[in-house]
Design a protein around this motif. Structure first.
Motif, short mmCIF file in Angstrom:
data_model
loop_
_atom_site.label_atom_id
_atom_site.label_comp_id
_atom_site.label_asym_id
_atom_site.label_seq_id
_atom_site.Cartn_x
_atom_site.Cartn_y
_atom_site.Cartn_z
N TYR A 152 0.82 -1.21 0.00
CA TYR A 152 0.00 0.00 0.00
C TYR A 152 0.86 1.27 0.00
CZ TYR A 152 -2.83 -3.80 1.82
OH TYR A 152 -3.43 -5.03 2.00
N THR A 153 2.00 1.25 0.71
CA THR A 153 2.79 2.46 0.87
C THR A 153 3.85 2.64 -0.21
OG1 THR A 153 4.32 1.30 2.34
CG2 THR A 153 2.48 2.46 3.36
N ALA A 154 4.17 1.60 -0.96
CA ALA A 154 5.19 1.72 -2.01
C ALA A 154 4.60 2.28 -3.29
CB ALA A 154 5.83 0.37 -2.28
N ARG A 155 3.42 2.81 -3.21
CA ARG A 155 2.77 3.43 -4.36
C ARG A 155 2.37 4.86 -4.00
NH1 ARG A 155 0.40 1.73 -8.98
NH2 ARG A 155 0.71 -0.45 -8.43
N VAL A 156 2.73 5.80 -4.84
CA VAL A 156 2.34 7.20 -4.64
C VAL A 156 1.42 7.57 -5.79
CG1 VAL A 156 3.14 9.56 -4.39
CG2 VAL A 156 4.53 7.69 -3.49
N GLY A 157 0.14 7.69 -5.52
CA GLY A 157 -0.83 7.91 -6.58
C GLY A 157 -0.82 6.73 -7.52
N THR A 158 -0.55 6.98 -8.79
CA THR A 158 -0.46 5.89 -9.77
C THR A 158 0.98 5.45 -10.00
OG1 THR A 158 -0.33 7.49 -11.59
CG2 THR A 158 -2.53 6.70 -10.97
N HIS A 159 1.91 6.04 -9.24
CA HIS A 159 3.34 5.74 -9.43
C HIS A 159 3.79 4.66 -8.47
CE1 HIS A 159 7.58 6.24 -10.18
NE2 HIS A 159 7.80 6.54 -8.92
N GLN A 160 4.37 3.58 -9.00
CA GLN A 160 4.93 2.51 -8.18
C GLN A 160 6.40 2.82 -7.91
OE1 GLN A 160 3.22 -0.27 -7.00
NE2 GLN A 160 5.05 -0.70 -5.80
N VAL A 161 6.75 2.95 -6.63
CA VAL A 161 8.13 3.25 -6.27
C VAL A 161 9.00 2.02 -6.51
CG1 VAL A 161 9.65 4.05 -4.44
CG2 VAL A 161 7.29 4.88 -4.53
N ALA A 162 10.15 2.21 -7.10
CA ALA A 162 11.04 1.08 -7.40
C ALA A 162 11.51 0.42 -6.11
CB ALA A 162 12.26 1.58 -8.19
N SER A 163 11.61 -0.91 -6.14
CA SER A 163 11.96 -1.66 -4.93
C SER A 163 13.34 -1.30 -4.42
CB SER A 163 11.87 -3.16 -5.19
OG SER A 163 12.78 -3.55 -6.19
N ASP A 164 14.28 -0.94 -5.33
CA ASP A 164 15.61 -0.60 -4.87
C ASP A 164 15.64 0.75 -4.15
OD1 ASP A 164 15.18 0.92 -7.12
OD2 ASP A 164 17.10 0.48 -8.07
N ALA A 165 14.57 1.54 -4.32
CA ALA A 165 14.44 2.78 -3.55
C ALA A 165 13.72 2.52 -2.22
CB ALA A 165 13.67 3.82 -4.35
N VAL A 166 12.82 1.55 -2.22
CA VAL A 166 12.04 1.23 -1.02
C VAL A 166 12.88 0.48 0.00
CG1 VAL A 166 10.05 -0.06 -0.15
CG2 VAL A 166 9.86 1.22 -2.29
N ARG A 167 13.68 -0.48 -0.47
CA ARG A 167 14.38 -1.40 0.43
C ARG A 167 15.22 -0.70 1.50
NH1 ARG A 167 16.18 -6.52 1.05
NH2 ARG A 167 14.97 -7.28 -0.72
#
Length: 207
Positions: free
Chosen positions: A178-193
């Protein structure tokens, strides 16, 4: 009775058995996506079959019912998490390394299987009573792995606080779908990790 030679190589799966295992895995992956999108009650056996290119009745060659698919999905992921956590516990050189490895292991799960997390959040109560109890038992044992390592690192913490810290960390990591998405944009996993790693460590080891 014929004795098996422990040094003998394990029998390789036949092409047919491997194909069956692959189809079963494909059905579980499709079920995770469909259940996450529509909910357990919004998906039919025909939908599951169509998702992997077979007829609805063909699904019954692998699962006795749609309920059995959900059980295999949620019990299976709980078993895998526990097995992975126990493997970390056995092989880590100390509690600090174990805790960091557990965080990394769970982040791999959260980033790799967001649909499964969503299904568990919404459809756990659709399991039979016995399957739901099995999931809960496996989850408690997984929590206890984390508690042991955190307790070894911070021996003054009471069990209740250890449990709260671990459960709170799971809440943080399992929010990824739920939180790794900003609006319609999926945040890349290498930025989330790296963000999740820092936040999980801070939550577990806060003064």
């Amino acid at each position: 009775m014929t004795q098996l030679d422990p040094a003998a190589p394990l029998e390789r799966p036949t092409q047919r058995s491997q194909a069956k295992a692959d189809r079963r895995a494909a059905l579980l992956e499709a079920a995770a996506g469909l259940f996450a999108e529509r909910g357990f009650n919004g998906v039919s056996i025909e939908d599951l079959g169509a998702a992997v290119g077979v007829s609805g009745p063909a699904v019954y060659r692998h699962f006795a019912s749609k309920q059995a698919v959900l059980e295999a999905l949620l019990v299976g992921v709980s078993e895998r998490l526990l097995a992975g956590g126990e493997s970390v516990e056995r092989t880590a050189v100390d509690a600090d390394a174990a805790l960091q490895s557990l965080i990394g292991f769970h982040i791999d799960f959260a980033l790799g299987e967001p649909d499964t997390i969503r299904v568990q959040d919404r459809d756990l109560d659709s399991l039979t009573d016995s399957a739901r109890r099995q999931v809960r038992r496996l989850q408690r044992r997984y929590v206890e792995v984390w508690m042991r390592e955190l307790g070894a690192l911070h021996p003054r913490l009471a069990d209740d606080e250890l449990r709260v810290r671990v459960q709170g960390t799971f809440g943080l990591l399992n929010s990824t779908p739920y939180t790794a998405r900003v609006g319609t944009h999926q945040v890349a996993s290498d930025a989330v990790r790296p963000v999740l790693e820092r936040m999980a460590w801070a939550a577990l080891t806060a003064p």
